[in-house]
Design a protein around this motif. Structure first.
Motif, PDB file in Angstrom:
ATOM      1  N   ALA A   1       0.922  -1.126   0.033  1.00 31.34           N
ATOM      2  CA  ALA A   1       0.091  -0.181  -0.025  1.00 31.34           C
ATOM      3  C   ALA A   1       0.863   1.346   0.054  1.00 31.34           C
ATOM      4  N   ALA A   2       1.713   1.261   0.912  1.00 32.98           N
ATOM      5  CA  ALA A   2       2.686   2.320   0.849  1.00 32.98           C
ATOM      6  C   ALA A   2       3.391   2.592  -0.402  1.00 32.98           C
ATOM      7  N   MET A   3       4.145   1.413  -0.971  1.00 35.91           N
ATOM      8  CA  MET A   3       4.609   1.497  -2.349  1.00 35.91           C
ATOM      9  C   MET A   3       3.877   2.092  -3.220  1.00 35.91           C
ATOM     10  N   HIS A   4       2.526   1.556  -3.409  1.00 34.89           N
ATOM     11  CA  HIS A   4       1.620   1.946  -4.402  1.00 34.89           C
ATOM     12  C   HIS A   4       1.357   3.479  -4.362  1.00 34.89           C
ATOM     13  N   GLU A   5       1.208   3.997  -3.089  1.00 34.05           N
ATOM     14  CA  GLU A   5       1.021   5.633  -2.742  1.00 34.05           C
ATOM     15  C   GLU A   5       2.021   6.177  -3.355  1.00 34.05           C
ATOM     16  N   GLY A   6       3.274   5.623  -3.555  1.00 32.51           N
ATOM     17  CA  GLY A   6       4.492   6.423  -3.836  1.00 32.51           C
ATOM     18  C   GLY A   6       5.196   7.236  -2.727  1.00 32.51           C
ATOM     19  N   ILE A   7       5.269   6.356  -1.512  1.00 35.09           N
ATOM     20  CA  ILE A   7       6.012   7.077  -0.346  1.00 35.09           C
ATOM     21  C   ILE A   7       7.550   7.035  -0.787  1.00 35.09           C
ATOM     22  N   LYS A   8       8.262   8.009  -0.644  1.00 34.70           N
ATOM     23  CA  LYS A   8       9.731   7.904  -0.867  1.00 34.70           C
ATOM     24  C   LYS A   8      10.545   8.336   0.369  1.00 34.70           C
ATOM     25  N   SER A   9       9.983   9.095   1.179  1.00 35.41           N
ATOM     26  CA  SER A   9      10.727   9.355   2.571  1.00 35.41           C
ATOM     27  C   SER A   9       9.595   9.514   3.648  1.00 35.41           C
ATOM     28  N   LEU A  10      10.259   9.084   4.955  1.00 37.57           N
ATOM     29  CA  LEU A  10       9.347   9.238   5.965  1.00 37.57           C
ATOM     30  C   LEU A  10       9.939   9.221   7.270  1.00 37.57           C
ATOM     31  N   VAL A  11       9.083   9.743   8.348  1.00 37.00           N
ATOM     32  CA  VAL A  11       9.638   9.577   9.682  1.00 37.00           C
ATOM     33  C   VAL A  11       8.690   8.790  10.371  1.00 37.00           C
ATOM     34  N   CYS A  12       9.186   8.171  11.222  1.00 39.66           N
ATOM     35  CA  CYS A  12       8.471   7.071  12.117  1.00 39.66           C
ATOM     36  C   CYS A  12       8.689   7.327  13.659  1.00 39.66           C
ATOM     37  N   VAL A  13       7.839   7.783  14.536  1.00 38.83           N
ATOM     38  CA  VAL A  13       8.049   7.878  15.700  1.00 38.83           C
ATOM     39  C   VAL A  13       7.230   7.186  16.759  1.00 38.83           C
ATOM     40  N   PRO A  14       7.738   6.222  17.480  1.00 41.04           N
ATOM     41  CA  PRO A  14       7.015   5.259  18.610  1.00 41.04           C
ATOM     42  C   PRO A  14       6.212   6.267  19.466  1.00 41.04           C
ATOM     43  N   LEU A  15       5.099   5.965  19.510  1.00 41.94           N
ATOM     44  CA  LEU A  15       4.173   6.776  20.704  1.00 41.94           C
ATOM     45  C   LEU A  15       4.118   5.703  21.954  1.00 41.94           C
ATOM     46  N   ILE A  16       5.296   6.279  22.988  1.00 42.41           N
ATOM     47  CA  ILE A  16       5.680   5.606  24.017  1.00 42.41           C
ATOM     48  C   ILE A  16       5.054   6.266  25.425  1.00 42.41           C
ATOM     49  N   HIS A  17       4.251   5.582  26.098  1.00 47.39           N
ATOM     50  CA  HIS A  17       3.849   6.002  27.368  1.00 47.39           C
ATOM     51  C   HIS A  17       4.156   4.880  28.484  1.00 47.39           C
ATOM     52  N   SER A  18       4.965   5.364  29.451  1.00 42.92           N
ATOM     53  CA  SER A  18       5.273   4.352  30.470  1.00 42.92           C
ATOM     54  C   SER A  18       6.021   3.098  29.867  1.00 42.92           C
ATOM     55  N   HIS A  19       7.029   3.169  29.148  1.00 46.30           N
ATOM     56  CA  HIS A  19       7.773   2.204  28.611  1.00 46.30           C
ATOM     57  C   HIS A  19       6.835   1.235  27.702  1.00 46.30           C
ATOM     58  N   GLU A  20       5.756   1.561  27.474  1.00 48.10           N
ATOM     59  CA  GLU A  20       4.934   0.739  26.401  1.00 48.10           C
ATOM     60  C   GLU A  20       4.525   1.375  25.165  1.00 48.10           C
ATOM     61  N   VAL A  21       4.693   0.818  23.987  1.00 56.98           N
ATOM     62  CA  VAL A  21       4.436   1.418  22.740  1.00 56.98           C
ATOM     63  C   VAL A  21       2.910   1.386  22.335  1.00 56.98           C
ATOM     64  N   VAL A  22       2.355   2.351  22.323  1.00 54.38           N
ATOM     65  CA  VAL A  22       0.984   2.467  22.203  1.00 54.38           C
ATOM     66  C   VAL A  22       0.439   2.798  20.929  1.00 54.38           C
ATOM     67  N   GLY A  23       1.412   3.102  19.779  1.00 51.14           N
ATOM     68  CA  GLY A  23       1.004   3.338  18.621  1.00 51.14           C
ATOM     69  C   GLY A  23       2.311   3.969  17.995  1.00 51.14           C
ATOM     70  N   ILE A  24       2.288   4.356  16.320  1.00 53.40           N
ATOM     71  CA  ILE A  24       3.422   4.907  15.940  1.00 53.40           C
ATOM     72  C   ILE A  24       2.772   5.766  15.039  1.00 53.40           C
ATOM     73  N   LEU A  25       3.629   7.133  14.962  1.00 51.30           N
ATOM     74  CA  LEU A  25       3.455   8.370  14.253  1.00 51.30           C
ATOM     75  C   LEU A  25       4.190   8.150  12.851  1.00 51.30           C
ATOM     76  N   TYR A  26       3.623   8.313  11.856  1.00 54.63           N
ATOM     77  CA  TYR A  26       4.131   8.082  10.666  1.00 54.63           C
ATOM     78  C   TYR A  26       3.845   9.422   9.721  1.00 54.63           C
ATOM     79  N   VAL A  27       4.957  10.177   9.441  1.00 51.04           N
ATOM     80  CA  VAL A  27       4.898  11.250   8.450  1.00 51.04           C
ATOM     81  C   VAL A  27       5.790  10.968   7.172  1.00 51.04           C
ATOM     82  N   ASP A  28       5.041  11.017   6.164  1.00 51.74           N
ATOM     83  CA  ASP A  28       5.643  10.812   4.795  1.00 51.74           C
ATOM     84  C   ASP A  28       5.711  11.827   3.862  1.00 51.74           C
ATOM     85  N   ASP A  29       6.490  11.461   2.794  1.00 51.17           N
ATOM     86  CA  ASP A  29       6.569  12.606   1.660  1.00 51.17           C
ATOM     87  C   ASP A  29       6.633  11.666   0.428  1.00 51.17           C
ATOM     88  N   PHE A  30       6.233  12.361  -0.694  1.00 54.87           N
ATOM     89  CA  PHE A  30       6.270  11.435  -1.794  1.00 54.87           C
ATOM     90  C   PHE A  30       7.473  11.707  -2.762  1.00 54.87           C
TER      91      PHE A  30
END
Length: 185
Positions: free
Chosen positions: A38-67
């Motif tokens: 899906a990401a390759m089909h969208e044409g994502i060429k660069s991205l920043v991935c930031v894990p969402l961490i609360h009390s040493h537990e990963v509760v999600g991931i923030l993805y910011v991408d560019d084409f």
């Protein structure tokens, strides 16, 4: 909705979860771990991935991408880390609120709705039935008045399991099941 996904070993998400830190990819071309169709089909060429961490537990991931392939300035990455920390706190608070709300409206022994929830639902359903000119059925079962052998713990748990087993079928029909104990004598 509580949705989970399978993390593919060696994939991007797996790398982020193991690193537990910001991952920056300036060009996704020829990255062996970047194979999400899906990401390759969208044409994502660069991205920043930031894990969402609360009390040493990963509760999600923030993805910011560019084409387009590009470098992300350190100021933008720091801003994303701050945003991620606020998002992690918000997710934790939302989960805590949901858990406390569930504890407040369900019986801890059976998991069925308690009297407070029963009365709340009834206060909404009666006017709704009246508004739509529909009948409303209500059935109360007093399991405490069964013969003594039913009050043995195993018998009582059997009754609750029986209600629990049919609970999903009842909910599918729009029927809600609640439990509230009788006052102590």
């Amino acid at each position: 909705a509580n949705r989970e996904w399978n993390v593919r070993r060696g994939g991007l998400t797996d790398r982020i979860l193991k690193a537990r830190g910001v991952t920056v990819i300036t060009n996704t071309t020829n990255k062996s771990f970047f194979t999400n169709p899906a990401a390759m089909h969208e044409g994502i060429k660069s991205l920043v991935c930031v894990p969402l961490i609360h009390s040493h537990e990963v509760v999600g991931i923030l993805y910011v991408d560019d084409f387009t392939p590009r470098k992300f300035p350190s100021g933008q990455i720091e801003a994303l880390e701050i945003l991620a920390s606020f998002a992690a706190i918000a997710i934790h608070n939302a989960r805590t609120h949901h858990r406390v709300k569930q504890q407040a409206i369900t019986d801890s022994l059976t998991g069925l709705f308690n009297r407070r929830c029963f009365e709340d639902i009834l206060s909404r359903e009666l006017p709704r039935a009246d508004r739509h000119r529909r009948e409303l059925s209500l059935a109360l079962v007093d399991v405490d008045r069964r013969p003594r052998r039913m009050l043995a713990l195993s018998g009582l748990l059997h009754v609750f399991r029986m209600f629990d087993d049919c609970g999903d079928a009842l909910l599918a029909l729009g029927i809600r099941v609640a439990r509230f104990p009788a006052p102590e004598a």
